[in-house]
Design a protein around this motif. Structure first.
Motif, PDB file in Angstrom:
ATOM      1  N   GLY A  87      15.642   1.062   1.514  1.00  0.00           N
ATOM      2  CA  GLY A  87      14.441   1.770   1.952  1.00  0.00           C
ATOM      3  C   GLY A  87      13.128   1.170   1.468  1.00  0.00           C
ATOM      4  O   GLY A  87      12.070   1.596   1.910  1.00  0.00           O
ATOM      5  N   ALA A  88      13.192   0.199   0.549  1.00  0.00           N
ATOM      6  CA  ALA A  88      11.977  -0.410  -0.014  1.00  0.00           C
ATOM      7  C   ALA A  88      11.022   0.658  -0.553  1.00  0.00           C
ATOM      8  O   ALA A  88       9.803   0.561  -0.376  1.00  0.00           O
ATOM      9  N   VAL A  89      11.592   1.685  -1.185  1.00  0.00           N
ATOM     10  CA  VAL A  89      10.759   2.776  -1.697  1.00  0.00           C
ATOM     11  C   VAL A  89      10.277   2.543  -3.126  1.00  0.00           C
ATOM     12  O   VAL A  89       9.207   3.009  -3.506  1.00  0.00           O
ATOM     13  N   ARG A  90      11.078   1.815  -3.919  1.00  0.00           N
ATOM     14  CA  ARG A  90      10.708   1.653  -5.325  1.00  0.00           C
ATOM     15  C   ARG A  90       9.371   0.936  -5.479  1.00  0.00           C
ATOM     16  O   ARG A  90       8.556   1.294  -6.338  1.00  0.00           O
ATOM     17  N   GLU A  91       9.108  -0.046  -4.643  1.00  0.00           N
ATOM     18  CA  GLU A  91       7.843  -0.784  -4.745  1.00  0.00           C
ATOM     19  C   GLU A  91       6.653   0.117  -4.420  1.00  0.00           C
ATOM     20  O   GLU A  91       5.571  -0.036  -4.994  1.00  0.00           O
ATOM     21  N   GLN A  92       6.860   1.076  -3.512  1.00  0.00           N
ATOM     22  CA  GLN A  92       5.799   2.034  -3.205  1.00  0.00           C
ATOM     23  C   GLN A  92       5.573   2.982  -4.378  1.00  0.00           C
ATOM     24  O   GLN A  92       4.439   3.291  -4.746  1.00  0.00           O
ATOM     25  N   MET A  93       6.669   3.442  -4.962  1.00  0.00           N
ATOM     26  CA  MET A  93       6.583   4.344  -6.102  1.00  0.00           C
ATOM     27  C   MET A  93       5.874   3.681  -7.288  1.00  0.00           C
ATOM     28  O   MET A  93       5.083   4.313  -7.992  1.00  0.00           O
ATOM     29  N   ASP A  94       6.163   2.411  -7.499  1.00  0.00           N
ATOM     30  CA  ASP A  94       5.508   1.687  -8.599  1.00  0.00           C
ATOM     31  C   ASP A  94       3.995   1.623  -8.395  1.00  0.00           C
ATOM     32  O   ASP A  94       3.219   1.754  -9.358  1.00  0.00           O
ATOM     33  N   GLU A  95       3.584   1.425  -7.152  1.00  0.00           N
ATOM     34  CA  GLU A  95       2.150   1.391  -6.850  1.00  0.00           C
ATOM     35  C   GLU A  95       1.523   2.768  -7.088  1.00  0.00           C
ATOM     36  O   GLU A  95       0.404   2.878  -7.611  1.00  0.00           O
ATOM     37  N   LEU A  96       2.254   3.809  -6.716  1.00  0.00           N
ATOM     38  CA  LEU A  96       1.742   5.166  -6.928  1.00  0.00           C
ATOM     39  C   LEU A  96       1.669   5.495  -8.419  1.00  0.00           C
ATOM     40  O   LEU A  96       0.761   6.206  -8.851  1.00  0.00           O
ATOM     41  N   ASP A  97       2.616   4.971  -9.200  1.00  0.00           N
ATOM     42  CA  ASP A  97       2.572   5.177 -10.651  1.00  0.00           C
ATOM     43  C   ASP A  97       1.298   4.583 -11.241  1.00  0.00           C
ATOM     44  O   ASP A  97       0.658   5.192 -12.110  1.00  0.00           O
ATOM     45  N   VAL A  98       0.933   3.412 -10.766  1.00  0.00           N
ATOM     46  CA  VAL A  98      -0.283   2.754 -11.248  1.00  0.00           C
ATOM     47  C   VAL A  98      -1.517   3.605 -10.944  1.00  0.00           C
ATOM     48  O   VAL A  98      -2.438   3.709 -11.759  1.00  0.00           O
ATOM     49  N   LEU A  99      -1.500   4.235  -9.771  1.00  0.00           N
ATOM     50  CA  LEU A  99      -2.643   5.055  -9.347  1.00  0.00           C
ATOM     51  C   LEU A  99      -2.585   6.483  -9.898  1.00  0.00           C
ATOM     52  O   LEU A  99      -3.519   7.262  -9.683  1.00  0.00           O
ATOM     53  N   GLY A 100      -1.502   6.821 -10.562  1.00  0.00           N
ATOM     54  CA  GLY A 100      -1.373   8.169 -11.106  1.00  0.00           C
ATOM     55  C   GLY A 100      -1.126   9.230 -10.054  1.00  0.00           C
ATOM     56  O   GLY A 100      -1.494  10.396 -10.237  1.00  0.00           O
ATOM     57  N   ILE A 101      -0.502   8.835  -8.940  1.00  0.00           N
ATOM     58  CA  ILE A 101      -0.213   9.774  -7.843  1.00  0.00           C
ATOM     59  C   ILE A 101       1.224  10.269  -7.964  1.00  0.00           C
ATOM     60  O   ILE A 101       2.161   9.482  -8.065  1.00  0.00           O
ATOM     61  N   SER A 102       1.409  11.571  -7.946  1.00  0.00           N
ATOM     62  CA  SER A 102       2.735  12.179  -8.098  1.00  0.00           C
ATOM     63  C   SER A 102       3.529  12.105  -6.794  1.00  0.00           C
ATOM     64  O   SER A 102       2.957  12.162  -5.694  1.00  0.00           O
ATOM     65  N   TYR A 103       4.829  12.013  -6.947  1.00  0.00           N
ATOM     66  CA  TYR A 103       5.699  11.948  -5.764  1.00  0.00           C
ATOM     67  C   TYR A 103       7.067  12.527  -6.086  1.00  0.00           C
ATOM     68  O   TYR A 103       7.477  12.618  -7.243  1.00  0.00           O
ATOM     69  N   GLU A 104       7.769  12.924  -5.028  1.00  0.00           N
ATOM     70  CA  GLU A 104       9.137  13.408  -5.133  1.00  0.00           C
ATOM     71  C   GLU A 104       9.945  12.822  -3.978  1.00  0.00           C
ATOM     72  O   GLU A 104       9.380  12.421  -2.965  1.00  0.00           O
TER      73      GLU A 104
END
Length: 256
Positions: A87-104
């Motif tokens: 799904g290539a989701v981990r790379e998106q999650m890592d970017e969101l972590d940098v920006l401090g954006i929460s996700y589930e």
């Protein structure tokens, strides 16, 4: 808030109830347009902002999410099948972590399970196979040597092979070189659970000819293993009358 949602195998009603409700509540939806059934977007509100990620880069996807977050909006990132598989989701999650954006994450039904349902298969038949290998052929995305088709074939377990429909001739060669017999049962399933689904039972030896005959070169799953033929397997001990469990005592039979 961002929700990574698995769209399921293709059929609109095979998304999870949670995933459907998240789509209904979303202010912004970014969906994988090359693979996700667009009819799933009928769950979205009329005023929902919708983007097709097939036309976007990773940076552009993250920018849309960031803009939505700054406006206090809820975003659903809608991926095909089960996002944790290719799904290539981990790379998106890592970017969101940098920006401090929460996700589930909200799981979905992967194609191999949709294909099994279409063919009424059980991958883990006693005496035949107790493992399911989910893998892919090496293409533009590299595969570690230890995870080659040939090395996995040595196990002779049930196998679901993704993203490889355009390389079936080489795939069949590697499966046989790895240890499967040419006559090992196989199946080619195009768009499992979609309205246009096509499913063909064959063998490893005839896989390529079947793909050519039906012009299937993409959006298809290849299944391999003796479990596909569902023959010569042992019955589960779980339901055997002489087998005790936490919920049921073994049944004693009087000999006459």
């Amino acid at each position: 808030m961002v929700y990574f949602v698995g769209a399921g195998t293709g059929a609109v009603d095979l998304i999870t109830v949670r995933g459907m409700r998240l789509l209904e509540q979303a202010d912004v939806i970014i969906y994988t347009g090359s693979l996700v059934n667009p009819k799933l977007l009928t769950y979205a509100r009329k005023d929902c902002e919708i983007h097709n990620s097939a036309k976007l880069t990773l940076e552009e996807v993250i920018q849309i999410i960031s803009d939505a977050e700054n406006e206090g909006k809820t975003t659903v990132r809608l991926h095909t099948g089960e996002p944790s598989i290719y799904g290539a989701v981990r790379e998106q999650m890592d970017e969101l972590d940098v920006l401090g954006i929460s996700y589930e994450s909200c799981p979905g039904v992967s194609a191999c399970f949709g294909a099994a349902a279409s063919l009424n298969l059980e991958y883990t038949l006693p005496g035949i196979s107790q493992s399911l290998i989910i893998t892919r052929m090496e293409g533009r995305t590299k595969v570690p040597d230890r995870e080659s088709i040939k090395s996995f074939a040595a196990h002779k377990a049930s196998m679901a092979i993704y993203l490889s429909a355009g390389m079936i001739r080489e795939l069949s060669k590697q499966l046989i070189e790895g240890g499967y017999k040419e006559t090992t049962p196989a199946a080619l399933v195009y768009k499992a659970t979609w309205a246009e689904e096509e499913a063909y039972l064959c063998t490893i030896e005839t896989l390529y000819d079947v793909s050519v005959a039906h012009r299937i070169t993409k959006t298809a799953l290849i299944l391999v293993g003796d479990a596909i033929a569902h023959q010569h397997y042992s019955k589960s001990r779980l339901y055997a009358p002489d087998f005790s469990t936490e919920y049921r005592k073994r049944k004693e039979f009087l000999r006459r």
